[in-house]
Write an enzyme that holds these catalytic residues in place. Sequence first.
Site, PDB file in Angstrom:
ATOM      1  N   VAL A  15     -35.020  18.492  17.133  1.00  0.00           N
ATOM      2  CA  VAL A  15     -33.621  18.849  17.431  1.00  0.00           C
ATOM      3  C   VAL A  15     -33.739  20.248  17.330  1.00  0.00           C
ATOM      4  O   VAL A  15     -32.122  20.774  17.560  1.00  0.00           O
ATOM      5  CB  VAL A  15     -33.208  17.275  17.306  1.00  0.00           C
ATOM      6  CG1 VAL A  15     -33.744  16.047  18.218  1.00  0.00           C
ATOM      7  CG2 VAL A  15     -32.852  17.391  16.455  1.00  0.00           C
ATOM      8  N   ALA A  38     -19.398  15.724   7.326  1.00  0.00           N
ATOM      9  CA  ALA A  38     -19.457  16.427   7.881  1.00  0.00           C
ATOM     10  C   ALA A  38     -19.852  17.204   9.571  1.00  0.00           C
ATOM     11  O   ALA A  38     -19.642  17.142  10.976  1.00  0.00           O
ATOM     12  CB  ALA A  38     -19.283  17.905   7.139  1.00  0.00           C
ATOM     13  N   GLY A  62     -35.387  11.343  18.499  1.00  0.00           N
ATOM     14  CA  GLY A  62     -35.334   9.853  17.900  1.00  0.00           C
ATOM     15  C   GLY A  62     -35.527   9.018  17.217  1.00  0.00           C
ATOM     16  O   GLY A  62     -34.987   7.711  17.556  1.00  0.00           O
ATOM     17  N   LYS A 118     -21.832  14.452  10.857  1.00  0.00           N
ATOM     18  CA  LYS A 118     -20.938  13.494  12.371  1.00  0.00           C
ATOM     19  C   LYS A 118     -19.655  13.791  12.389  1.00  0.00           C
ATOM     20  O   LYS A 118     -19.747  13.937  14.118  1.00  0.00           O
ATOM     21  CB  LYS A 118     -21.306  12.202  11.444  1.00  0.00           C
ATOM     22  CG  LYS A 118     -22.422  12.019  11.089  1.00  0.00           C
ATOM     23  CD  LYS A 118     -23.583  11.699  12.480  1.00  0.00           C
ATOM     24  CE  LYS A 118     -24.990  11.243  12.310  1.00  0.00           C
ATOM     25  NZ  LYS A 118     -25.672  10.602  13.376  1.00  0.00           N
ATOM     26  N   SER A 176     -37.830   6.464  17.669  1.00  0.00           N
ATOM     27  CA  SER A 176     -39.444   5.824  17.275  1.00  0.00           C
ATOM     28  C   SER A 176     -39.054   4.993  16.652  1.00  0.00           C
ATOM     29  O   SER A 176     -38.983   4.115  15.773  1.00  0.00           O
ATOM     30  CB  SER A 176     -39.958   6.872  16.814  1.00  0.00           C
ATOM     31  OG  SER A 176     -39.789   7.497  15.964  1.00  0.00           O
ATOM     32  N   TYR A 223     -23.708  14.757   5.516  1.00  0.00           N
ATOM     33  CA  TYR A 223     -23.507  13.374   6.999  1.00  0.00           C
ATOM     34  C   TYR A 223     -22.247  13.788   7.183  1.00  0.00           C
ATOM     35  O   TYR A 223     -22.839  13.982   8.670  1.00  0.00           O
ATOM     36  CB  TYR A 223     -23.993  12.400   6.115  1.00  0.00           C
ATOM     37  CG  TYR A 223     -25.227  11.543   6.927  1.00  0.00           C
ATOM     38  CD1 TYR A 223     -26.243  11.444   7.511  1.00  0.00           C
ATOM     39  CD2 TYR A 223     -23.262  10.065   7.334  1.00  0.00           C
ATOM     40  CE1 TYR A 223     -25.913  10.419   8.780  1.00  0.00           C
ATOM     41  CE2 TYR A 223     -24.062   9.443   7.847  1.00  0.00           C
ATOM     42  CZ  TYR A 223     -25.056   9.897   9.271  1.00  0.00           C
ATOM     43  OH  TYR A 223     -25.242   8.387  10.191  1.00  0.00           O
ATOM     44  N   ASN A 227     -29.310  10.617  19.424  1.00  0.00           N
ATOM     45  CA  ASN A 227     -29.177  10.093  18.236  1.00  0.00           C
ATOM     46  C   ASN A 227     -29.759  10.400  16.744  1.00  0.00           C
ATOM     47  O   ASN A 227     -29.555   9.933  16.017  1.00  0.00           O
ATOM     48  CB  ASN A 227     -29.590   8.945  18.872  1.00  0.00           C
ATOM     49  CG  ASN A 227     -30.574   8.233  17.707  1.00  0.00           C
ATOM     50  OD1 ASN A 227     -29.646   7.201  17.487  1.00  0.00           O
ATOM     51  ND2 ASN A 227     -31.609   7.910  16.776  1.00  0.00           N
TER      52      ASN A 227
END
Lengths: 85, 247
Positions: free
Chosen positions: B64, B157, B12, B159, B14, B155, B90
Amino acid sequence: MSEVDMNALEDEIKGIVVEIIEVEPEEVTAEADFVEELGMDSMQALEIMAAIEKKYKVQIPEDYLGKIVNFSSLLKISNEIINGK
Amino acid sequence: MLLSNKVAIVTGGSRGIGRAIVEAFAAEGASVAFNYLKSEDKAVALKEQIETQGGKTLIFKRDVKNLDAMKKMVEGVKKEFGRLDVIVNNAGILKDKALMLMEEDDWGDVISTNLSGTFNLARAAIVTFLKQKAGNVINITSVAGITGMARQTNYSASKAGVIGLTKALAKEVGPYNVRVNAIAPGYTDTDMVQGLKDDFKKKVLEMIPLGRFGKAEEVAKAAVFLASDESKYITGQVITIDGGLSM
């Protein structure tokens, strides 16, 4: 690879296995299961692969990792790859 | 330079924090490969920018979520740059909703990008790292994974899962001189935060002791430190960069 080389390869690779798994050479028979009988763990399998790659300057594809179950299979794979370099 | 001769992959890369990490790594002398999924124009522009500045970079349009794509990316980088030293997981997405409104896909997409995506690149690179008895995994997690955030069960969970993966893998591969750490940014001024509603932004700012959002470059500095030999006795850690928010 000639028969003599094959014998040398067998001895050298057995040496690597013995050193990494920490077993006696006579325990490493052709069919003795590396994990079940010789107590090899996945990291030791990787170390064996890495040691062979370094010694013979070859690359063993990662997919072969799960196929190394005993000395016979290891020798077969090593022979294939080292011959093909 | 802190990362001379190192080769890194940033997922990720860009936009946002990923982009800042790519730029910071290149500025410190690393050869940096990065993937992108949608932002092709930005990825190409970043590649050109780095090359103009004398850096070496490679870009891949790869997802990914796909393990095989990550394996091919690792092989491509090793072929081009000859080695691989650092991976930065990332790539991440948000699909914020109250749980009672959350669809299965909102859950699944976030977990499979943020958590499984981290597994995928780590899995693709780990054998290389173990064999060379050196390697460095940096996972970008979030304060949400530490404290939990309302409307971000998916999100948070994902992370929190990344933190668990970080610590477990650090224990597993430490004996092989492979370090695994995480960075947990708080509210960082990227597209993700710019998408928040104004009144919510104001409320958040009041909760941050340092009184402002973080900058992507401030997160990238920690990534440079973790990727460098300056941090070679640090593993299994989560470095929080949130202006004090999660204290």
